[in-house]
Design an enzyme around this catalytic site. Structure first.
Site, PDB file in Angstrom:
ATOM      1  N   VAL A  93       0.822  -1.261   0.128  1.00 14.56           N
ATOM      2  CA  VAL A  93       0.147   0.006  -0.004  1.00 14.56           C
ATOM      3  C   VAL A  93       0.759   1.329  -0.106  1.00 14.56           C
ATOM      4  CG1 VAL A  93      -1.914  -1.172   1.247  1.00 14.56           C
ATOM      5  CG2 VAL A  93      -0.315   0.006   2.552  1.00 14.56           C
ATOM      6  N   THR A  95       2.623   4.866   0.954  1.00 11.50           N
ATOM      7  CA  THR A  95       2.983   5.638   2.037  1.00 11.50           C
ATOM      8  C   THR A  95       3.346   6.878   2.064  1.00 11.50           C
ATOM      9  OG1 THR A  95       5.189   4.356   1.891  1.00 11.50           O
ATOM     10  CG2 THR A  95       3.704   3.313   3.453  1.00 11.50           C
ATOM     11  N   THR A 135       7.908   0.502   0.057  1.00 11.05           N
ATOM     12  CA  THR A 135       9.360   1.411   0.702  1.00 11.05           C
ATOM     13  C   THR A 135       8.434   1.765   2.071  1.00 11.05           C
ATOM     14  OG1 THR A 135       9.759   1.952  -1.522  1.00 11.05           O
ATOM     15  CG2 THR A 135      10.995   3.085   0.595  1.00 11.05           C
ATOM     16  N   GLU A 172      11.005  -3.700  -2.693  1.00  9.29           N
ATOM     17  CA  GLU A 172      10.893  -3.779  -3.807  1.00  9.29           C
ATOM     18  C   GLU A 172      11.987  -2.654  -4.782  1.00  9.29           C
ATOM     19  OE1 GLU A 172       9.197  -6.088  -5.900  1.00  9.29           O
ATOM     20  OE2 GLU A 172      10.769  -4.915  -7.105  1.00  9.29           O
ATOM     21  N   LYS A 227      16.831  -0.360   1.589  1.00  6.03           N
ATOM     22  CA  LYS A 227      15.683   0.249   0.604  1.00  6.03           C
ATOM     23  C   LYS A 227      15.854   1.749   0.683  1.00  6.03           C
ATOM     24  CE  LYS A 227      12.960   0.852  -2.820  1.00  6.03           C
ATOM     25  NZ  LYS A 227      11.815   0.609  -3.074  1.00  6.03           N
ATOM     26  N   CYS A 283       8.993   7.562  -4.878  1.00  7.50           N
ATOM     27  CA  CYS A 283       9.946   7.109  -3.931  1.00  7.50           C
ATOM     28  C   CYS A 283      11.182   8.213  -3.375  1.00  7.50           C
ATOM     29  CB  CYS A 283      10.640   5.997  -4.164  1.00  7.50           C
ATOM     30  SG  CYS A 283       9.565   4.315  -4.154  1.00  7.50           S
ATOM     31  N   PHE A 284      11.767   8.697  -4.309  1.00  7.38           N
ATOM     32  CA  PHE A 284      13.081   9.368  -4.101  1.00  7.38           C
ATOM     33  C   PHE A 284      12.790  10.482  -2.826  1.00  7.38           C
ATOM     34  CE2 PHE A 284      15.688   8.342  -8.137  1.00  7.38           C
ATOM     35  CZ  PHE A 284      15.842   7.095  -7.682  1.00  7.38           C
TER      36      PHE A 284
HETATM   37  C1  UDX Z   1      13.304   4.363  -8.113  1.00 10.26           C
HETATM   38  C2  UDX Z   1      14.203   3.361  -7.835  1.00 10.26           C
HETATM   39  O1  UDX Z   1      15.119   3.298  -9.340  1.00 10.26           O
HETATM   40  C3  UDX Z   1      13.823   1.953  -7.604  1.00 10.26           C
HETATM   41  O2  UDX Z   1      14.906   1.148  -7.468  1.00 10.26           O
HETATM   42  C4  UDX Z   1      12.819   2.037  -6.633  1.00 10.26           C
HETATM   43  O3  UDX Z   1      12.296   0.764  -6.193  1.00 10.26           O
HETATM   44  C5  UDX Z   1      11.748   3.051  -6.779  1.00 10.26           C
HETATM   45  O4  UDX Z   1      12.232   4.490  -6.891  1.00 10.26           O
HETATM   46  P1  UDX Z   1      11.490   4.991 -10.056  1.00 10.26           P
HETATM   47  O5  UDX Z   1      11.193   6.453  -9.267  1.00 10.26           O
HETATM   48  O6  UDX Z   1      10.328   4.257 -10.716  1.00 10.26           O
HETATM   49  O7  UDX Z   1      12.640   4.143  -9.221  1.00 10.26           O
HETATM   50  O8  UDX Z   1      12.384   5.729 -11.365  1.00 10.26           O
HETATM   51  P2  UDX Z   1      13.926   5.946 -11.493  1.00 10.26           P
HETATM   52  O9  UDX Z   1      14.502   5.277 -12.745  1.00 10.26           O
HETATM   53  O10 UDX Z   1      14.839   5.635 -10.404  1.00 10.26           O
HETATM   54  O11 UDX Z   1      13.859   7.529 -11.867  1.00 10.26           O
HETATM   55  C6  UDX Z   1      13.590   8.312 -10.623  1.00 10.26           C
HETATM   56  C7  UDX Z   1      13.604   9.801 -11.231  1.00 10.26           C
HETATM   57  O12 UDX Z   1      14.746  10.101 -11.482  1.00 10.26           O
HETATM   58  C8  UDX Z   1      12.852  10.010 -12.569  1.00 10.26           C
HETATM   59  O13 UDX Z   1      12.222  11.263 -12.392  1.00 10.26           O
HETATM   60  C9  UDX Z   1      14.014  10.127 -13.656  1.00 10.26           C
HETATM   61  O14 UDX Z   1      13.654  10.837 -14.642  1.00 10.26           O
HETATM   62  C10 UDX Z   1      15.056  10.653 -12.803  1.00 10.26           C
HETATM   63  N1  UDX Z   1      16.375  10.630 -13.082  1.00 10.26           N
HETATM   64  C11 UDX Z   1      16.919   9.068 -13.435  1.00 10.26           C
HETATM   65  C12 UDX Z   1      17.176  11.419 -13.816  1.00 10.26           C
HETATM   66  O15 UDX Z   1      16.886  12.602 -13.777  1.00 10.26           O
HETATM   67  N2  UDX Z   1      18.531  11.021 -14.262  1.00 10.26           N
HETATM   68  C13 UDX Z   1      19.086   9.690 -14.198  1.00 10.26           C
HETATM   69  O16 UDX Z   1      20.239   9.507 -14.794  1.00 10.26           O
HETATM   70  C14 UDX Z   1      18.182   9.019 -13.820  1.00 10.26           C
HETATM   71  P1  ADP Z   2       2.748   1.911  -5.085  1.00 11.95           P
HETATM   72  O1  ADP Z   2       3.606   2.800  -6.061  1.00 11.95           O
HETATM   73  O2  ADP Z   2       3.564   1.991  -3.744  1.00 11.95           O
HETATM   74  O3  ADP Z   2       2.293   0.692  -5.613  1.00 11.95           O
HETATM   75  P2  ADP Z   2      -0.052   3.242  -5.304  1.00 11.95           P
HETATM   76  O4  ADP Z   2      -0.305   4.312  -4.849  1.00 11.95           O
HETATM   77  O5  ADP Z   2       0.201   2.782  -6.817  1.00 11.95           O
HETATM   78  O6  ADP Z   2       1.288   2.949  -4.590  1.00 11.95           O
HETATM   79  O7  ADP Z   2      -0.795   2.024  -4.645  1.00 11.95           O
HETATM   80  C1  ADP Z   2      -1.141   1.636  -3.510  1.00 11.95           C
HETATM   81  C2  ADP Z   2      -2.594   0.877  -3.413  1.00 11.95           C
HETATM   82  O8  ADP Z   2      -2.764   0.507  -2.089  1.00 11.95           O
HETATM   83  C3  ADP Z   2      -3.500   1.883  -3.897  1.00 11.95           C
HETATM   84  O9  ADP Z   2      -4.274   1.659  -4.990  1.00 11.95           O
HETATM   85  C4  ADP Z   2      -4.530   2.037  -2.676  1.00 11.95           C
HETATM   86  O10 ADP Z   2      -5.927   2.061  -2.958  1.00 11.95           O
HETATM   87  C5  ADP Z   2      -4.027   0.685  -1.797  1.00 11.95           C
HETATM   88  N1  ADP Z   2      -4.518   0.916  -0.639  1.00 11.95           N
HETATM   89  C6  ADP Z   2      -4.160   1.725   0.444  1.00 11.95           C
HETATM   90  N2  ADP Z   2      -4.454   1.250   1.794  1.00 11.95           N
HETATM   91  C7  ADP Z   2      -5.225   0.138   1.532  1.00 11.95           C
HETATM   92  C8  ADP Z   2      -5.777  -0.988   2.283  1.00 11.95           C
HETATM   93  N3  ADP Z   2      -5.923  -0.690   3.900  1.00 11.95           N
HETATM   94  N4  ADP Z   2      -6.382  -2.117   1.914  1.00 11.95           N
HETATM   95  C9  ADP Z   2      -6.180  -2.242   0.552  1.00 11.95           C
HETATM   96  N5  ADP Z   2      -5.836  -1.200  -0.302  1.00 11.95           N
HETATM   97  C10 ADP Z   2      -5.080  -0.350   0.093  1.00 11.95           C
END
Ligand code: UDX
Ligand code: ADP
Length: 476
Positions: A93, A95, A135, A172, A227, A283-284
């Site tokens: 879910v 965060t 995360t 992840e 992570k 995430c970042f």
């Molecule tokens: C990131 C981590 O890579 C992944 O391991 C973790 O599980 C979740 O967060 P994500 O956010 O999906 O993944 O994409 P990522 O490819 O890391 O890019 C993040 C941001 O950095 C994007 O906006 C991307 O455009 C930017 N980026 C990436 C740059 O600006 N320069 C780069 O060289 C690489």
């Molecule tokens: P991520 O990138 O971490 O997968 P998302 O926002 O895309 O985040 O997905 C998280 C999902 O978790 C959403 O679809 C949200 O509706 C669901 N969620 C949040 N809280 C609960 C809960 N208590 N039970 C079931 N689903 C939930």
């Protein structure tokens, strides 16, 4: 001794839960996998019969859903039964950062995690392995353990009636846009936990497609922290190269050449050195702010200031770019048409969370610009939500006090009559723009601002367009 796993439940059908469970279902056809979510709309999109409206766009995902959905992969809102039947539950879910209260703006809001843990505590029967997939801030497992009726120490696995739980952390590392490949060919699989039987059960699932040497086990806290630190290191590289982009623009060097030269050093490596409009994604920023919060909590003020700067440079880079656009368009963009190319936070995803496009577009709107926004995968509704501003479907207005925006379906329409085009996402199709045609339809003097080094700017320049590229000043 191992525990046999037959039935898996994943709570959360988002960017992490959806693709992760799809890949496990494909690799392990003997497992029954139920992905559950409280969001009914999201679940109905996952169940879309002709697969045209899946809630997330991810290359390769549709094919797997087609193959596995209805066989060993099911999407529903039925939490109770699926929790009850599960031998193993993944928590995926969201965060997000807390908006109010203690730790607002830094700490993660664990209310969704807590709600999940309570649902598991209520409905699970027998022994259940609970896995943190999202995360999470370090020591979240503690919260989950508390709610599930355990305690912090190694013999936390106390009985509450008929129920027992083992808690594992299995963060992840997939990146959106390459999620399926990342899941099928991971650099490593990290599993944290004290219960060896539970750890072995999870290892056994991954062994169906991952080499044992890539599976690394630690204690819970180290896994959770790893992570956060992996994301912080990746983000820190981006802020480092973005800070260098400004040095290059001021001094006449080319950031792409500098990045290549620096990355050729094996100790540094070539990845994550692309200068751009700053990192986005769910995430970042969240993870670094979490790290800052943890450091402050432990009184590690210098460490917290160090990581805080990574986020500050990211915000600064976005502000810097909008300022450069305004400055080059003679200090005013009020009433001017600006074509925006790309709204997702990176290519090959429809996700816009923390996308640099949001801040940059908002800054241009504040200056009174009329934005035409083109993105191959992001919907107008999503843009409207992110910009917190209604789409203007009428004709352009000049001398706006307030800017306007409309969505655009084609590259040509985005450029028609525009004073400037701004490239914010690295979608591949932007590499192949027909500049001779674009130059004809733009209003002169026309500008291209390429924040991703994605365009053939020499071509654009040869048709009389003024060009600006991130980390390079020589062409101005
Ligand atoms: C990131 C981590 O890579 C992944 O391991 C973790 O599980 C979740 O967060 P994500 O956010 O999906 O993944 O994409 P990522 O490819 O890391 O890019 C993040 C941001 O950095 C994007 O906006 C991307 O455009 C930017 N980026 C990436 C740059 O600006 N320069 C780069 O060289 C690489
Ligand atoms: P991520 O990138 O971490 O997968 P998302 O926002 O895309 O985040 O997905 C998280 C999902 O978790 C959403 O679809 C949200 O509706 C669901 N969620 C949040 N809280 C609960 C809960 N208590 N039970 C079931 N689903 C939930």
């Amino acid at each position: 001794m191992t525990k046999e796993i037959k039935n898996i439940c994943c709570i959360g059908a988002g960017y992490v839960g959806g693709p992760t469970m799809a890949v496990i279902a494909e690799q392990c056809p003997f497992l029954e996998i139920n992905v559950v979510d409280i969001n009914e709309n999201r679940i109905s999109l996952w169940n879309d019969p002709d697969l045209t409206n899946l809630p997330i766009y991810e290359p390769g995902l549709k094919k797997i859903i087609k193959k596995c959905r209805g066989k060993n992969l099911h999407f529903s809102t039925e939490l109770e039964n699926n929790i009850r039947n599960a031998d193993m539950i993944f928590i995926s879910v969201n965060t997000p950062v807390k908006k109010t209260g203690i730790g607002a703006g830094q700490a993660s809001d664990l209310k969704w995690i807590e709600a999940c843990a309570r649902q598991i505590a209520e409905h699970a029967i027998g022994h259940t392995i609970v896995i943190e997939k999202s995360t999470l801030p370090v020591k979240t497992a503690l919260t989950i353990k508390d709610i599930l009726g355990g305690s912090v120490n190694k013999d936390y696995q106390k009985k509450i009636g008929q129920k027992t739980f083992s808690i594992l952390s299995n963060p992840e590392f997939l990146a959106e846009g390459t999620a399926i490949n990342d899941l099928k060919n991971p650099d490593r699989v990290l599993i944290g936990g004290e219960d060896e039987i539970a750890v072995e059960a999870l290892i056994k699932i991954y062994l169906n497609w991952v080499d044992r040497r890539k599976i690394f086990t630690t204690d819970l806290w180290s896994s959770e922290l790893s992570k956060l630190i992996a994301n912080a290191f990746l983000a820190q590289r981006i802020s480092s190269i973005n800070s260098v982009s400004a040095i290059c623009e001021s001094t006449g060097a080319d950031v792409n050449d500098v990045a290549l030269a620096v990355g050729m050093d094996k100790r540094i490596g070539p990845h994550f050195l692309n200068s751009g409009p700053g990192f986005g994604g769910s995430c970042f920023k969240k993870d670094i702010l979490n790290l800052v919060y943890i450091c402050d909590h432990y009184g590690l003020n210098e460490v917290s200031a160090y990581w805080q700067k990574v986020v500050e440079i990211n915000d600064w880079q976005q502000k810097r770019i909008s300022n450069i656009i305004v400055k080059n368009l003679y200090g005013t963009i009020s009433g001017k048409k600006i074509g925006i190319f790309g709204f997702s936070f990176k290519a090959n995803t429809n996700d816009t969370r923390e996308s640099p496009s949001i801040k940059i577009c908002k800054a241009l709107l504040e200056e009174g610009a009329n934005l035409y926004i083109y993105d191959p995968k992001v919907s107008a509704n999503q843009i409207e939500t992110d910009l917190d501003k209604k789409e203007n479907k009428l004709e352009l207005t000049t001398n706006n006090l307030e800017g306007t925006w409309s969505s655009s379906n084609t590259i040509d329409n985005t450029a028609k009559g525009a004073d400037a085009l701004v490239f914010l996402t690295d979608w591949k199709e932007f590499q192949h723009i027909d500049w001779s045609n674009i130059a004809k339809v733009m209003r002169s003097p026309s500008w291209v601002f390429d924040t991703r080094s994605i365009c053939d700017l020499e071509k654009a320049k040869s048709f009389g367009i003024n060009i600006w590229r991130i980390g390079f000043s020589a062409m101005i």
